[in-house]
Design a protein around this motif. Structure first.
Motif, PDB file in Angstrom:
ATOM      1  N   ASN A   1     -27.462 -15.152 -35.018  1.00 54.25           N
ATOM      2  CA  ASN A   1     -28.817 -14.703 -35.345  1.00 54.25           C
ATOM      3  C   ASN A   1     -28.780 -13.917 -36.645  1.00 54.25           C
ATOM      4  OD1 ASN A   1     -29.927 -15.723 -32.882  1.00 54.25           O
ATOM      5  ND2 ASN A   1     -29.151 -13.912 -31.821  1.00 54.25           N
TER       6      ASN A   1
ATOM      7  N   TYR B   1     -31.588 -12.268 -40.142  1.00 52.30           N
ATOM      8  CA  TYR B   1     -32.897 -12.071 -40.751  1.00 52.30           C
ATOM      9  C   TYR B   1     -32.929 -12.713 -42.134  1.00 52.30           C
ATOM     10  CZ  TYR B   1     -33.743  -8.731 -37.002  1.00 52.30           C
ATOM     11  OH  TYR B   1     -33.904  -8.154 -35.770  1.00 52.30           O
TER      12      TYR B   1
ATOM     13  N   GLN C   1     -33.631 -13.342 -45.982  1.00 54.49           N
ATOM     14  CA  GLN C   1     -33.691 -12.565 -47.209  1.00 54.49           C
ATOM     15  C   GLN C   1     -34.064 -13.500 -48.353  1.00 54.49           C
ATOM     16  OE1 GLN C   1     -29.773 -10.909 -47.640  1.00 54.49           O
ATOM     17  NE2 GLN C   1     -30.101  -9.327 -46.095  1.00 54.49           N
TER      18      GLN C   1
ATOM     19  N   ILE D   1     -29.693 -16.069 -44.986  1.00 54.89           N
ATOM     20  CA  ILE D   1     -29.691 -15.425 -43.679  1.00 54.89           C
ATOM     21  C   ILE D   1     -28.299 -14.846 -43.452  1.00 54.89           C
ATOM     22  CG2 ILE D   1     -30.085 -15.723 -41.210  1.00 54.89           C
ATOM     23  CD1 ILE D   1     -31.621 -18.336 -42.018  1.00 54.89           C
TER      24      ILE D   1
ATOM     25  N   PHE E   1     -36.970 -20.405 -36.576  1.00 50.91           N
ATOM     26  CA  PHE E   1     -37.613 -19.098 -36.637  1.00 50.91           C
ATOM     27  C   PHE E   1     -38.654 -18.980 -35.531  1.00 50.91           C
ATOM     28  CE2 PHE E   1     -35.918 -19.930 -40.769  1.00 50.91           C
ATOM     29  CZ  PHE E   1     -35.481 -18.696 -41.234  1.00 50.91           C
TER      30      PHE E   1
ATOM     31  N   GLY F   1     -37.424 -11.140 -43.970  1.00 45.85           N
ATOM     32  CA  GLY F   1     -37.540 -10.291 -42.788  1.00 45.85           C
ATOM     33  C   GLY F   1     -37.754 -11.056 -41.499  1.00 45.85           C
ATOM     34  N   MET F   2     -38.080 -12.355 -41.569  1.00 49.35           N
ATOM     35  CA  MET F   2     -38.277 -13.139 -40.348  1.00 49.35           C
ATOM     36  C   MET F   2     -36.962 -13.306 -39.601  1.00 49.35           C
ATOM     37  SD  MET F   2     -40.939 -16.227 -41.182  1.00 49.35           S
ATOM     38  CE  MET F   2     -42.700 -15.924 -41.368  1.00 49.35           C
ATOM     39  N   PHE F   3     -37.053 -13.244 -38.267  1.00 50.06           N
ATOM     40  CA  PHE F   3     -35.865 -13.393 -37.414  1.00 50.06           C
ATOM     41  C   PHE F   3     -35.536 -14.865 -37.258  1.00 50.06           C
ATOM     42  CE2 PHE F   3     -33.907 -13.968 -33.224  1.00 50.06           C
ATOM     43  CZ  PHE F   3     -32.816 -13.111 -33.352  1.00 50.06           C
TER      44      PHE F   3
END
Length: 413
Positions: A71, A73, A75, A260, A282, A324-326
């Motif tokens: 996993n 986030y 960038q 990521i 995502f 910033g999305m996971f």
């Protein structure tokens, strides 16, 4: 008399109601008989008469990738903070958050009145210095006695070399050596420079040129431009506001692709290399997969977590992914090429043996298979089916050997 009348009424009620009760019983018997006949007819239907709707696919060869899950986030691929090199008031702000900009486009302009004036003054001083230089050069002697200076330089060079030896032996002080060195190096510079350069320094032309270039550079600093094609982010300044030198006014980000940062266990780290394939999904963008590869591998293991940081870069089609999305990431650690693969949904287990159903002549065919490696999506088939076979991949759980089937859809995998 009353008792006789009541008795007659009761006999009349029994006489009238009895036929109705008999009629109801007769109807119930008829209905039960009909249900039994229906059940007998149903029991006569053979399983071979049932047609099962199924989905099929054509068996093919392809790549089977062993995945490592992680996993992280998202960038931005590139991110630059826009900071003024001068302090001043914002005369014009041309952008806002979310705006797309091109490289070199002016983002913000500071009040440049002071710097325009400084440039004009520098230009005036440069003009005066050039006049002085021209006059001095015209009135200078025709040349220098180069041989005279060369003889002096040879003498000072010998003195300088001797002084170095004397300094080592303690025969002279460091101050005495410094004076000899200064005289030697000064004459060395004088004999090696162009006479016109000497005139330029003496007339102030060199300093005037430096001041002019500095004033021109400062004026250029009043315009802040985009360093590359990108999108404006974190812009919190306003036109008319005052900014300090070095203050972050906004960011320019490039999200044509995203990076990521994933934590990978030390056991899995050795299985990876730069360029390995990767797939990211995502939470904020359901039912979409974004493809890329491993861009960087940090070789340092965190002593507490026993993990290392691996950077995955994926293409950002449509710029849907925002920093910033996971993300849930799968990294391909091993790739088997040109092997027979089938979807996991096609493989069933009966009597502790793996099998699949194929289609021949509109009927399902039960075939045992030998499985190889697998991942979350596919099995490798080492024996049992070959490329080109029509494989049942949906609606196969209730099938038996040689069941009649109806193809509802042809899947691609």
């Amino acid at each position: 008399m009353t008792h006789v009348r009541f008795s007659l009424q009761k006999k009349l009620l029994i006489f009238v109601g009895a036929p109705f009760v008999l009629l109801v019983i007769l109807l119930i018997l008829l209905l039960n008989g009909s249900n039994r006949e229906t059940k007998r007819e149903e029991m006569k239907i053979s399983p071979s008469d049932i047609t099962f709707p199924v989905e099929v696919a054509v068996v093919r060869k392809g790549e089977l990738i062993s995945w490592i899950s992680a996993n992280g986030y998202a960038q931005a691929l590139r991110e630059v903070e826009v900071k003024p090199k001068l302090s001043g008031q914002i005369a014009k702000l041309s952008v806002k958050n979310g705006v797309h900009v091109r490289m070199g486009e002016v983002l913000m302009k500071l009040d440049d009145a002071e710097y325009q004036l400084a440039l004009e003054q520098a230009e005036s001083r440069l003009l005066n210095a050039r006049v002085e230089y021209t006059l001095a050069k015209a009135g200078a002697p025709g040349g220098r006695d180069v041989s005279k200076y060369n003889r002096q330089l040879d003498s000072l060079r010998a003195t300088y070399q001797a002084a170095k030896e004397k300094l080592k032996d303690g025969m002279i002080t460091r101050d005495e050596f410094a004076r000899i060195k200064r005289d030697y190096e000064s004459l060395l510079v004088y004999t090696s420079v162009n006479p016109e350069d000497v005139v330029a320094v003496k007339t102030g032309l060199s300093d005037a040129l430096h001041e002019y270039e500095k004033a021109k550079l400062n004026l250029s600093y009043t315009e802040l431009v985009a360093p590359f094609d990108g999108i404006i982010a974190d812009c919190f300044v306003r036109e008319g506001g005052y900014v300090q030198s070095g203050m972050t006014c906004m960011k320019v980000i490039d999200i044509s692709a995203v990076r990521i940062l994933c934590e990978i266990t030390e056991a899995d780290l050795l299985k990876l290399k730069v360029g390995d394939p990767a797939v990211a999904e995502f939470v904020a963008i359901p039912n979409r997969k974004f493809y890329g590869s491993v861009a960087e591998i940090n070789p340092v293991i965190d002593s507490q977590k026993r993990t290392a940081l691996v950077t995955v870069q994926v293409a950002n089609s449509g710029l849907l992914i925002k920093p910033g999305m996971f993300a849930s990431v799968r990294i391909g650690s091993e790739v088997l090429r040109n092997v027979v693969i089938v979807p996991r949904s096609a493989v069933l287990v009966r009597d502790n043996r793996p099998l699949v159903f194929t289609v021949e002549g509109g009927m399902s065919q039960w075939k045992y298979v030998q499985l190889g490696r697998s991942n979350d999506d596919y099995y490798e088939i080492q024996e049992g089916v070959v490329p080109g076979d029509t494989l049942i991949v949906g609606g196969n759980y209730n099938l038996a050997h040689q069941s009649r089937i109806r193809v509802e859809a042809l899947r691609q995998y």
